[in-house]
Design a protein around this motif. Structure first.
Motif, mmCIF file in Angstrom:
data_model
loop_
_atom_site.group_PDB
_atom_site.id
_atom_site.type_symbol
_atom_site.label_atom_id
_atom_site.label_comp_id
_atom_site.label_asym_id
_atom_site.label_seq_id
_atom_site.Cartn_x
_atom_site.Cartn_y
_atom_site.Cartn_z
ATOM 1 N N GLU A 92 0.839 -1.260 -0.029
ATOM 2 C CA GLU A 92 0.063 0.008 -0.027
ATOM 3 C C GLU A 92 0.863 1.318 -0.022
ATOM 4 O O GLU A 92 2.166 1.213 0.307
ATOM 5 N N ASP A 95 1.033 6.746 2.945
ATOM 6 C CA ASP A 95 0.038 7.402 3.567
ATOM 7 C C ASP A 95 -1.201 6.576 4.389
ATOM 8 O O ASP A 95 -1.534 6.808 5.283
ATOM 9 N N ARG A 96 -1.522 5.576 3.486
ATOM 10 C CA ARG A 96 -2.673 4.433 4.062
ATOM 11 C C ARG A 96 -2.216 3.956 4.928
ATOM 12 O O ARG A 96 -2.799 3.548 6.148
ATOM 13 N N ILE A 97 -0.581 3.263 4.998
ATOM 14 C CA ILE A 97 -0.219 2.593 6.058
ATOM 15 C C ILE A 97 0.020 3.229 7.455
ATOM 16 O O ILE A 97 -0.329 2.948 8.475
ATOM 17 N N SER A 98 0.186 4.654 7.113
ATOM 18 C CA SER A 98 0.591 5.469 8.370
ATOM 19 C C SER A 98 -1.106 5.899 8.928
ATOM 20 O O SER A 98 -1.122 5.771 10.201
ATOM 21 N N ILE A 99 -2.078 5.951 8.175
ATOM 22 C CA ILE A 99 -3.216 6.275 8.792
ATOM 23 C C ILE A 99 -3.854 5.037 9.493
ATOM 24 O O ILE A 99 -4.306 5.176 10.701
ATOM 25 N N LYS A 100 -3.629 3.939 8.892
ATOM 26 C CA LYS A 100 -3.840 2.736 9.457
ATOM 27 C C LYS A 100 -3.242 2.273 10.989
ATOM 28 O O LYS A 100 -3.730 1.900 11.956
ATOM 29 N N SER A 103 -4.286 4.436 13.611
ATOM 30 C CA SER A 103 -5.882 4.167 14.143
ATOM 31 C C SER A 103 -5.389 2.901 15.073
ATOM 32 O O SER A 103 -6.081 2.840 16.048
ATOM 33 N N SER A 148 3.097 -4.755 6.158
ATOM 34 C CA SER A 148 2.844 -3.733 5.018
ATOM 35 C C SER A 148 4.003 -2.537 5.153
ATOM 36 O O SER A 148 4.545 -2.479 3.990
ATOM 37 N N TRP A 152 6.991 -1.967 2.233
ATOM 38 C CA TRP A 152 6.919 -0.617 1.545
ATOM 39 C C TRP A 152 8.296 -0.101 1.728
ATOM 40 O O TRP A 152 8.963 0.476 0.590
#
Length: 158
Positions: A92, A95-100, A103, A148, A152
């Motif tokens: 991924e 930015d998506r990994i960071s947000i997940k 959370s 993930s 990356w």
């Protein structure tokens, strides 16, 4: 330049080779890729067409030569009988990994408190088993995100 074989379209190993061909012209053809990998062209064709599974050492070579570390995770999850229960890890954007991750960090804080409450007396009651399963789900989520991020980083920082 080799042609994009439509019969292998959607095969993760073929797609990784096609992607890698953008930085290594030899990978446009199976002939060039098989020479780079040190395996027979017909074996590579069978792998890319899905009629044969690659050996673990072939996956490692493909992951390295194609700069596609996600192939290792794919192989372990989908082809290795020992890895069938491992979490599914996808490549991924950062930015998506960071947000997940952010959370899940919030969830892990709550899980930590709950785990202390469950285990403080050294006994897990029937009432606490559901909560313990939720804690395990949270930890699995953190594990997937960690893997993930590792994929990356391996793909983008080397």
């Amino acid at each position: 330049m080799g042609k994009h074989v439509t019969k292998a379209a959607g095969n993760v190993f073929a797609e990784a080779r096609y992607q890698a061909a953008t930085f290594n012209d030899r990978l446009f053809s199976r002939e060039g890729a098989s020479e780079e990998l040190g395996i027979d062209r017909s074996r590579l064709a069978r792998i890319e067409l899905g009629s044969k599974n690659p050996f673990p050492d072939e996956v490692l070579m493909m992951a390295d030569i194609y700069n596609a570390p996600e192939l290792k995770s794919y192989y372990c999850k989908n082809m290795c009988p020992l890895g069938k229960d491992f979490p599914d890890v996808k490549l991924e954007a950062l930015d998506r990994i960071s947000i997940k991750a952010l959370s899940s960090f919030r969830k892990i804080s709550a899980a930590k408190e709950l785990l202390l409450d469950i285990t403080e007396d050294g006994v897990i009651t029937e009432n606490e088993k559901g909560d313990l399963n939720e804690i395990i789900k949270t930890l699995d989520e953190v594990s997937r995100i960690t893997q993930s991020l590792k994929i990356w980083a391996e793909k983008n920082l080397e």
